[in-house]
Design a protein around this motif. Structure first.
Motif, short mmCIF file in Angstrom:
data_model
loop_
_atom_site.label_atom_id
_atom_site.label_comp_id
_atom_site.label_asym_id
_atom_site.label_seq_id
_atom_site.Cartn_x
_atom_site.Cartn_y
_atom_site.Cartn_z
N CYS A 160 0.84 -1.21 0.00
CA CYS A 160 0.00 0.00 0.00
C CYS A 160 0.87 1.25 0.00
O CYS A 160 0.58 2.22 -0.71
N GLN A 163 2.19 2.07 -3.28
CA GLN A 163 1.20 2.66 -4.16
C GLN A 163 0.95 4.14 -3.83
O GLN A 163 0.11 4.78 -4.45
N LEU A 165 -0.03 5.36 -0.79
CA LEU A 165 -1.06 5.61 0.22
C LEU A 165 -0.44 6.12 1.52
O LEU A 165 0.65 5.70 1.91
N SER A 166 -1.14 7.03 2.18
CA SER A 166 -0.73 7.51 3.49
C SER A 166 -1.13 6.49 4.55
O SER A 166 -1.89 5.55 4.26
N ASN A 167 -0.65 6.68 5.77
CA ASN A 167 -1.00 5.74 6.84
C ASN A 167 -2.51 5.63 7.04
O ASN A 167 -3.05 4.52 7.16
N PRO A 168 -3.26 6.78 7.10
CA PRO A 168 -4.72 6.67 7.25
C PRO A 168 -5.36 5.92 6.09
O PRO A 168 -6.31 5.14 6.29
N GLU A 169 -4.85 6.13 4.87
CA GLU A 169 -5.41 5.44 3.70
C GLU A 169 -5.11 3.94 3.75
O GLU A 169 -5.95 3.12 3.38
N VAL A 170 -3.90 3.60 4.21
CA VAL A 170 -3.56 2.18 4.36
C VAL A 170 -4.49 1.54 5.39
O VAL A 170 -5.01 0.44 5.18
N ALA A 172 -7.48 2.42 6.25
CA ALA A 172 -8.84 2.29 5.71
C ALA A 172 -8.93 1.12 4.73
O ALA A 172 -9.89 0.35 4.75
N ARG A 173 -7.91 0.97 3.87
CA ARG A 173 -7.96 -0.10 2.88
C ARG A 173 -7.89 -1.48 3.54
O ARG A 173 -8.58 -2.41 3.11
N GLU A 178 -4.90 2.96 12.44
CA GLU A 178 -3.72 3.66 11.95
C GLU A 178 -2.49 3.33 12.81
O GLU A 178 -1.38 3.21 12.30
#
Length: 210
Positions: A160, A163, A165-170, A172-173, A178
């Motif tokens: 992730c 790709q 992605l930031s930590n919050p985005e990781v 969420a995915r 977090e």
């Protein structure tokens, strides 16, 4: 060795034909006495407990208790008995586990009979005995340290990150907290000996971990 200088041996292999063949081979050798055989690792440990042989000729993959597990118990409980592995397997993991368990030697079953006899005598003296292919693998392994192992979740997190992605985005995915993402990344940094996300991704790709 006993007072007469005879090397006493226990044979441990789950194939009766192999045990009988080894017994026949060793019976032809002066100064070697096969005192028992065992069909699995636990029987080998029990035989060593009763007889305190000089050498156990040990297969690796056996039921009940495998050869490496039996070797470890013998090393810890009966240090006077030396274990010489005789197996068909030459995988790196098998070799390393056997050596770490305390085996003094590692031979393959295609080893000539005279070499097996010589190895039994050497093992009784506490000498290290390695089949040439096994020795080569150990040397190669020492020259090329094992790559760090990432868990499946650590790989997911790092992918992730790769790709963008930031930590919050990781988080969420992957449906995790977090703080958990940060923990996984710190573990990855430690394993790869890096201190930032970019270097971790680059190094993981270079080493085939991603």
């Amino acid at each position: 060795m006993n007072a007469a200088g005879t090397v006493t041996v226990v044979l441990a292999d789950d194939h009766p034909v192999v045990r009988s063949g080894l017994a026949a081979l060793l019976d032809t050798a002066a100064g070697i006495d096969v005192v028992a055989d065992a069909a699995n690792g636990q029987e080998a440990v029990d035989a060593v407990s009763r007889l305190r042989p000089d050498v156990v000729l040990m297969d690796l993959r056996m039921p009940v208790l495998d050869g490496a597990g039996a070797t470890e118990q013998i090393r810890d409980r009966f240090p006077g008995t030396k274990v010489l592995v005789l197996t068909t397997y030459d995988d790196d993991s098998d070799i390393v586990r056997a050596v770490e368990s305390g085996a003094v030697g590692y031979l393959l079953k295609d080893t000539p009979g005279d070499r097996i006899i010589e190895a039994v005598r050497a093992a009784a003296r506490g000498e290290t005995v390695l089949a040439p292919p096994v020795a080569a693998r150990l040397v190669s392994r020492m020259r090329s340290p094992e790559l760090p192992r990432l868990t499946a979740r650590e790989v997911e997190v790092l992918r992730c990150v790769a790709q963008g992605l930031s930590n919050p985005e990781v988080a969420a995915r992957l449906h995790i907290a977090e703080a958990t993402v940060k923990t996984h990344l710190l573990r990855v940094f430690n394993k790869l000996d890096v201190d930032d996300r970019t270097r971790a991704v680059v190094l993981a790709m270079e080493r085939g971990l991603l």
